[in-house]
Design a protein around this motif. Structure first.
Motif, PDB file in Angstrom:
ATOM      1  N   LEU A  10      57.410 -34.797  42.688  1.00 22.47           N
ATOM      2  CA  LEU A  10      58.483 -34.744  41.419  1.00 22.47           C
ATOM      3  C   LEU A  10      59.711 -35.322  41.896  1.00 22.47           C
ATOM      4  N   ASN A  11      60.029 -34.769  43.179  1.00 22.23           N
ATOM      5  CA  ASN A  11      61.372 -35.009  43.715  1.00 22.23           C
ATOM      6  C   ASN A  11      61.781 -36.481  43.908  1.00 22.23           C
ATOM      7  N   LEU A  12      60.507 -37.240  44.178  1.00 22.36           N
ATOM      8  CA  LEU A  12      60.760 -38.916  44.288  1.00 22.36           C
ATOM      9  C   LEU A  12      61.240 -39.463  43.045  1.00 22.36           C
ATOM     10  N   LEU A  13      60.717 -38.725  41.803  1.00 20.30           N
ATOM     11  CA  LEU A  13      61.117 -39.219  40.749  1.00 20.30           C
ATOM     12  C   LEU A  13      62.690 -38.715  40.418  1.00 20.30           C
ATOM     13  N   ARG A  14      63.126 -37.821  40.848  1.00 15.34           N
ATOM     14  CA  ARG A  14      64.544 -37.309  40.645  1.00 15.34           C
ATOM     15  C   ARG A  14      65.394 -38.303  41.569  1.00 15.34           C
ATOM     16  N   VAL A  15      64.840 -38.726  42.709  1.00 16.39           N
ATOM     17  CA  VAL A  15      65.650 -39.911  43.512  1.00 16.39           C
ATOM     18  C   VAL A  15      65.781 -41.034  42.842  1.00 16.39           C
ATOM     19  N   PHE A  16      64.643 -41.624  42.326  1.00 12.90           N
ATOM     20  CA  PHE A  16      64.443 -42.774  41.414  1.00 12.90           C
ATOM     21  C   PHE A  16      65.300 -42.923  40.400  1.00 12.90           C
ATOM     22  N   ASP A  17      65.512 -41.740  39.630  1.00 10.88           N
ATOM     23  CA  ASP A  17      66.114 -41.959  38.595  1.00 10.88           C
ATOM     24  C   ASP A  17      67.721 -41.727  38.862  1.00 10.88           C
ATOM     25  N   ALA A  18      67.832 -41.022  39.941  1.00 11.91           N
ATOM     26  CA  ALA A  18      69.537 -41.051  40.588  1.00 11.91           C
ATOM     27  C   ALA A  18      69.817 -42.358  40.827  1.00 11.91           C
ATOM     28  N   VAL A  19      69.063 -42.960  41.632  1.00 15.63           N
ATOM     29  CA  VAL A  19      69.440 -44.425  42.190  1.00 15.63           C
ATOM     30  C   VAL A  19      69.244 -45.556  41.089  1.00 15.63           C
ATOM     31  N   MET A  20      68.705 -45.142  39.837  1.00 18.51           N
ATOM     32  CA  MET A  20      68.631 -46.069  38.922  1.00 18.51           C
ATOM     33  C   MET A  20      69.949 -46.075  37.880  1.00 18.51           C
ATOM     34  N   GLU A  21      70.332 -44.437  37.901  1.00 17.80           N
ATOM     35  CA  GLU A  21      71.835 -44.420  37.190  1.00 17.80           C
ATOM     36  C   GLU A  21      72.895 -44.840  37.973  1.00 17.80           C
ATOM     37  N   ASP A  22      73.031 -44.762  39.450  1.00 23.08           N
ATOM     38  CA  ASP A  22      74.079 -45.039  40.032  1.00 23.08           C
ATOM     39  C   ASP A  22      74.120 -46.498  40.977  1.00 23.08           C
ATOM     40  N   ALA A  78      60.742 -37.879  30.809  1.00 22.43           N
ATOM     41  CA  ALA A  78      59.878 -36.690  31.411  1.00 22.43           C
ATOM     42  C   ALA A  78      60.527 -35.964  32.220  1.00 22.43           C
ATOM     43  N   LEU A  79      61.866 -36.106  32.816  1.00 20.31           N
ATOM     44  CA  LEU A  79      62.514 -35.508  33.595  1.00 20.31           C
ATOM     45  C   LEU A  79      63.082 -34.370  32.859  1.00 20.31           C
ATOM     46  N   LYS A  80      63.644 -34.923  31.630  1.00 21.24           N
ATOM     47  CA  LYS A  80      64.362 -33.942  30.471  1.00 21.24           C
ATOM     48  C   LYS A  80      63.429 -33.012  30.221  1.00 21.24           C
ATOM     49  N   THR A  81      62.163 -33.784  29.724  1.00 20.68           N
ATOM     50  CA  THR A  81      61.415 -32.788  29.044  1.00 20.68           C
ATOM     51  C   THR A  81      60.977 -31.417  30.101  1.00 20.68           C
ATOM     52  N   LEU A  82      60.556 -31.876  31.361  1.00 22.36           N
ATOM     53  CA  LEU A  82      60.377 -30.762  32.144  1.00 22.36           C
ATOM     54  C   LEU A  82      61.501 -29.719  32.503  1.00 22.36           C
ATOM     55  N   GLU A  83      62.664 -30.345  32.588  1.00 25.67           N
ATOM     56  CA  GLU A  83      63.776 -29.470  32.653  1.00 25.67           C
ATOM     57  C   GLU A  83      63.891 -28.579  31.508  1.00 25.67           C
ATOM     58  N   ALA A  84      63.591 -29.045  30.310  1.00 29.88           N
ATOM     59  CA  ALA A  84      63.503 -28.057  29.034  1.00 29.88           C
ATOM     60  C   ALA A  84      62.463 -27.398  28.845  1.00 29.88           C
ATOM     61  N   ALA A  85      61.294 -27.622  29.676  1.00 25.15           N
ATOM     62  CA  ALA A  85      60.201 -26.566  29.596  1.00 25.15           C
ATOM     63  C   ALA A  85      60.197 -25.405  30.665  1.00 25.15           C
ATOM     64  N   ILE A  86      60.965 -25.634  31.838  1.00 27.47           N
ATOM     65  CA  ILE A  86      60.970 -24.799  32.720  1.00 27.47           C
ATOM     66  C   ILE A  86      62.336 -24.027  32.821  1.00 27.47           C
ATOM     67  N   GLY A  87      63.691 -24.757  32.412  1.00 29.33           N
ATOM     68  CA  GLY A  87      64.723 -24.024  32.514  1.00 29.33           C
ATOM     69  C   GLY A  87      65.108 -23.187  31.347  1.00 29.33           C
ATOM     70  N   PRO A  88      66.060 -22.493  31.381  1.00 29.77           N
ATOM     71  CA  PRO A  88      66.185 -21.228  30.281  1.00 29.77           C
ATOM     72  C   PRO A  88      66.378 -21.554  29.042  1.00 29.77           C
TER      73      PRO A  88
END
Length: 329
Positions: A10-22, A78-88
């Motif tokens: 999943l860290n690969l998807l975080r990197v993909f999202d960051a490069v897509m954003e910036d 998907a990243l937002k959903t995962l963050e909401a699921a495991i975050g406080p």
């Protein structure tokens, strides 16, 4: 090449999202707190797994391929959903319809509730509050069972499973329905006094406190020890003419009578604003007591509970902590 989701880091998807954003490896590395080489290595792994270039380096930055553009919104969601699921868990007081149950006596209710309700009206209009009488229940049991979110009161001891927060401090003053020129020990000894007690010796009160399951709450709502010390050498004691189980009736009893009452200072101030009541400093010092909120440790970290304790602190921030300002009324 078929890619199984179970093998994706999943860290690969975080990197993909960051490069897509910036659209920049440098800025993406700063966003995800990795080195540029680590971001480049992650992109290389993802390119190999998906068999697509994903980003093409141009003078205008890293430009996404058609595959990357198609993936981007799905990965972001998907990243937002995962963050909401495991975050406080989050708590939005503005839209919440939650009901909080608080245990308090009529003194603390009179002092805290009006300010608390003003905050609710402004910030959480659909949140409801149920206030239970702290004097008529096994308080520790109710907190243990989760039937009470928080209790407000003066406690001399609490089990380790309970957390607490200081709200305000107070001492005792004398109130009366008529004016006195002075208030000396001699003058006080000639008065008929009203006091408030939420429980007598028959309920197991010791030194003015009732203990239940390791939680000791104040039941005798005046400093009896200080009162008795003040008159230890006096030939005449004030008459304790009336003992009440609550403060509510005091103004009607005092107005137009010769009675006086020993009460907490914040309550005396409240009475004086709304009734023909005068406030007098007692001619002897009384203990300064703490009013605290109390809750079970299992609620620690719950967003709604932290919000509740926050607004209780705000509802009492006008009350003193660390010093008591007196003055003859």
């Amino acid at each position: 090449m078929t890619v199984s989701f179970s093998t994706i880091d999943l860290n690969l998807l975080r990197v993909f999202d960051a490069v897509m954003e910036d659209r920049s490896v440098l800025r993406a590395s700063q966003r995800v707190f990795l080195s540029q080489s680590a971001v480049s290595h992650s992109l290389a792994r993802l390119r190999e797994m998906l068999d697509d270039e994903l980003f093409v380096r141009t003078s205008a930055g890293m430009q996404p391929t058609a595959r990357a553009r198609a993936m981007a919104p799905l990965v972001r969601e998907a990243l937002k959903t995962l963050e909401a699921a495991i975050g406080p868990p989050k708590f939005d007081p503005g839209s919440s319809t939650k009901t909080f149950t608080i245990a308090a006596n009529d003194f603390t209710t009179a002092i805290v509730a009006p300010h608390l309700l003003r905050i609710l009206k402004a910030e959480a209009p659909s949140v409801d509050i149920v206030i239970k009488p702290v004097t008529r229940i096994d308080l520790a049991e109710q907190i243990d069972l989760g039937r009470i979110d928080a209790a407000i009161g003066t406690f001399s001891g609490a089990p380790q499973r309970f957390n607490s927060n200081l709200l305000f401090e107070y001492d005792d003053v004398l109130i009366a329905g008529r004016a006195f020129e002075t208030m000396t020990i001699e003058h006080l000894s000639r008065l008929s006094i009203v006091v408030v007690s939420f429980g007598g010796e028959q309920e197991g009160a010791i030194d003015g406190f009732i203990s239940e399951r390791g939680l000791a709450r104040r039941s005798e709502m005046y400093d009896r020890r200080a009162f008795e010390r003040a008159f230890a050498a006096s030939e005449r004691l004030p008459r304790l003419a009336v003992s009440l189980p609550h403060f509510l009736a005091l103004p009607s009893l005092l107005e137009g009578s010769d009675l006086a009452a020993i009460v907490p200072r914040p309550l005396a101030d409240s009475f004086a604003r709304n009734h023909s009541i005068s406030i007098y400093e007692l001619p002897y010092p009384t203990a300064r007591l703490e009013v605290r909120s109390l809750w079970h440790e299992r609620h620690e970290g719950e967003a709604s509970q932290e919000w509740l304790h926050g607004i209780m602190r705000r509802a009492t921030e006008h009350l003193p902590i660390g010093s008591i300002k007196g003055g003859l009324a």
